[in-house]
Design a protein around this motif. Structure first.
Motif, mmCIF file in Angstrom:
data_model
loop_
_atom_site.group_PDB
_atom_site.id
_atom_site.type_symbol
_atom_site.label_atom_id
_atom_site.label_comp_id
_atom_site.label_asym_id
_atom_site.label_seq_id
_atom_site.Cartn_x
_atom_site.Cartn_y
_atom_site.Cartn_z
ATOM 1 N N GLU A 91 -3.411 -16.219 -3.808
ATOM 2 C CA GLU A 91 -4.185 -17.254 -3.121
ATOM 3 C C GLU A 91 -4.228 -17.068 -1.620
ATOM 4 O OE1 GLU A 91 -3.080 -21.158 -4.422
ATOM 5 O OE2 GLU A 91 -2.872 -20.472 -6.478
ATOM 6 N N ASP A 92 -3.188 -16.497 -1.045
ATOM 7 C CA ASP A 92 -3.160 -16.321 0.397
ATOM 8 C C ASP A 92 -4.035 -15.167 0.871
ATOM 9 O OD1 ASP A 92 -1.331 -18.366 0.570
ATOM 10 O OD2 ASP A 92 0.395 -17.009 0.442
ATOM 11 N N LYS A 93 -4.304 -14.201 -0.003
ATOM 12 C CA LYS A 93 -4.963 -12.984 0.454
ATOM 13 C C LYS A 93 -6.365 -12.776 -0.098
ATOM 14 C CE LYS A 93 -0.702 -10.441 1.086
ATOM 15 N NZ LYS A 93 0.067 -9.280 0.688
ATOM 16 N N GLY A 94 -6.738 -13.390 -1.191
ATOM 17 C CA GLY A 94 -8.040 -13.071 -1.761
ATOM 18 C C GLY A 94 -8.575 -14.182 -2.622
ATOM 19 N N THR A 95 -9.566 -13.824 -3.401
ATOM 20 C CA THR A 95 -10.180 -14.786 -4.305
ATOM 21 C C THR A 95 -9.899 -14.359 -5.727
ATOM 22 O OG1 THR A 95 -12.239 -13.561 -4.483
ATOM 23 C CG2 THR A 95 -12.055 -15.103 -2.639
ATOM 24 N N ASP A 96 -10.222 -15.238 -6.657
ATOM 25 C CA ASP A 96 -10.036 -14.895 -8.069
ATOM 26 C C ASP A 96 -10.894 -13.701 -8.467
ATOM 27 O OD1 ASP A 96 -8.222 -16.877 -8.484
ATOM 28 O OD2 ASP A 96 -9.679 -18.325 -9.224
ATOM 29 N N MET A 116 0.845 -1.186 0.000
ATOM 30 C CA MET A 116 0.000 0.000 0.000
ATOM 31 C C MET A 116 0.881 1.235 0.000
ATOM 32 S SD MET A 116 -3.091 0.841 -0.072
ATOM 33 C CE MET A 116 -4.532 1.404 0.700
ATOM 34 N N ALA A 117 0.466 2.245 -0.700
ATOM 35 C CA ALA A 117 1.228 3.489 -0.767
ATOM 36 C C ALA A 117 1.296 4.119 0.618
ATOM 37 C CB ALA A 117 0.564 4.445 -1.745
ATOM 38 N N ARG A 118 2.470 4.631 0.948
ATOM 39 C CA ARG A 118 2.668 5.200 2.280
ATOM 40 C C ARG A 118 2.294 6.668 2.353
ATOM 41 N NH1 ARG A 118 5.940 1.325 5.004
ATOM 42 N NH2 ARG A 118 6.832 -0.075 3.499
ATOM 43 N N ARG A 119 2.302 7.341 1.241
ATOM 44 C CA ARG A 119 1.976 8.761 1.232
ATOM 45 C C ARG A 119 0.797 8.993 0.304
ATOM 46 N NH1 ARG A 119 7.727 10.911 -0.527
ATOM 47 N NH2 ARG A 119 6.962 9.736 -2.282
ATOM 48 N N LEU A 142 -11.171 -4.790 -4.552
ATOM 49 C CA LEU A 142 -12.413 -4.086 -4.874
ATOM 50 C C LEU A 142 -13.088 -3.559 -3.615
ATOM 51 C CD1 LEU A 142 -13.848 -6.439 -7.646
ATOM 52 C CD2 LEU A 142 -12.610 -4.287 -7.925
ATOM 53 N N GLU A 143 -13.097 -4.370 -2.590
ATOM 54 C CA GLU A 143 -13.711 -3.945 -1.326
ATOM 55 C C GLU A 143 -12.977 -2.744 -0.739
ATOM 56 O OE1 GLU A 143 -14.138 -5.643 3.164
ATOM 57 O OE2 GLU A 143 -14.412 -7.077 1.533
ATOM 58 N N ARG A 144 -11.658 -2.790 -0.756
ATOM 59 C CA ARG A 144 -10.880 -1.676 -0.194
ATOM 60 C C ARG A 144 -11.041 -0.407 -1.032
ATOM 61 N NH1 ARG A 144 -6.947 -5.724 0.655
ATOM 62 N NH2 ARG A 144 -5.614 -4.849 -0.937
ATOM 63 N N LEU A 145 -11.058 -0.539 -2.354
ATOM 64 C CA LEU A 145 -11.251 0.639 -3.197
ATOM 65 C C LEU A 145 -12.651 1.225 -3.004
ATOM 66 C CD1 LEU A 145 -9.487 -0.383 -6.517
ATOM 67 C CD2 LEU A 145 -8.760 1.374 -4.894
ATOM 68 N N ASP A 146 -13.654 0.369 -2.870
ATOM 69 C CA ASP A 146 -15.010 0.831 -2.625
ATOM 70 C C ASP A 146 -15.093 1.550 -1.281
ATOM 71 O OD1 ASP A 146 -17.763 1.048 -3.429
ATOM 72 O OD2 ASP A 146 -18.234 -0.476 -1.925
ATOM 73 N N ARG A 147 -14.443 0.994 -0.278
ATOM 74 C CA ARG A 147 -14.425 1.612 1.050
ATOM 75 C C ARG A 147 -13.723 2.977 0.990
ATOM 76 N NH1 ARG A 147 -12.916 -2.693 4.584
ATOM 77 N NH2 ARG A 147 -10.809 -2.309 3.894
ATOM 78 N N LEU A 148 -12.590 3.046 0.272
ATOM 79 C CA LEU A 148 -11.873 4.310 0.111
ATOM 80 C C LEU A 148 -12.762 5.350 -0.567
ATOM 81 C CD1 LEU A 148 -9.342 6.121 0.147
ATOM 82 C CD2 LEU A 148 -8.649 5.020 -1.989
ATOM 83 N N ALA A 149 -13.438 4.958 -1.640
ATOM 84 C CA ALA A 149 -14.323 5.888 -2.342
ATOM 85 C C ALA A 149 -15.436 6.373 -1.419
ATOM 86 C CB ALA A 149 -14.913 5.226 -3.591
ATOM 87 N N GLY A 150 -15.991 5.488 -0.614
ATOM 88 C CA GLY A 150 -17.040 5.869 0.335
ATOM 89 C C GLY A 150 -16.554 6.876 1.362
#
Length: 164
Positions: free
Chosen positions: A123-128, A1-4, A135-143
């Motif tokens: 595979e360790d962090k998400g689904t295909d 994730m970007a730090r700044r 997508l969830e994190r970007l949607d949350r950021l936009a919200g």
């Protein structure tokens, strides 16, 4: 994730521009713009949408959205009807031809993007379907940014008031 913040903005802008470029390369085969594709995608739910929603979904100013809808009407992909809930408003809806066009477009776009899924999956962090919850994190950021937009607007209005 970007730090700044500037890193995050640069990465998001770069990803968006490259994604749109790839999408446009698929849409070019159908003589369709990204904005028209976004409108067809919105209208594909069969509900009919007012012009404000169309403009928002296509990321266009209202006059440009109206002009685009006019073009889609001329191509017999979209029709307008009076909103039964508010007769002062007009709803844009897909014609049967518009629905068939959207179905062809979405099939081609999904096939093109399917090539990217193996490269994005972790595979360790998400689904295909949603690599690493992106997508969830970007949607949350936009919200969050949308909610904060009111705060930012109020802050700017206060600053203008102090400048007088």
């Amino acid at each position: 994730m970007a730090r700044r913040p500037q890193e995050l903005l640069r990465l998001l802008t770069r990803a968006e521009r490259l994604a749109v470029r790839r999408l446009q390369s698929v849409l070019d085969e159908f003589d369709c713009s990204v904005e028209a594709w976004r409108v067809l995608d919105l209208l594909s739910d069969g509900q009919g949408h007012h012009m404000t929603a169309v403009a928002d979904h296509a990321f266009l100013p209202a006059p440009s959205a109206t002009k685009l809808i006019d073009q889609l009407v001329d191509q017999n992909l979209v029709f307008r009807r009076i909103d039964p809930a508010d007769r002062r408003r007009v709803l844009a809806c897909l014609t049967p031809r518009g629905l068939r066009r959207w179905q062809r477009l979405i099939r081609e776009v999904r096939a093109d993007w399917a090539e990217l899924e193996p490269l994005l999956s972790d595979e360790d962090k998400g689904t295909d379907r949603d690599p690493a919850g992106l997508l969830e994190r970007l949607d949350r950021l936009a919200g969050v940014l949308e909610d904060e937009e009111d705060v930012t607007t109020a802050r700017a209005e206060r600053a203008v008031g102090r400048g007088r």
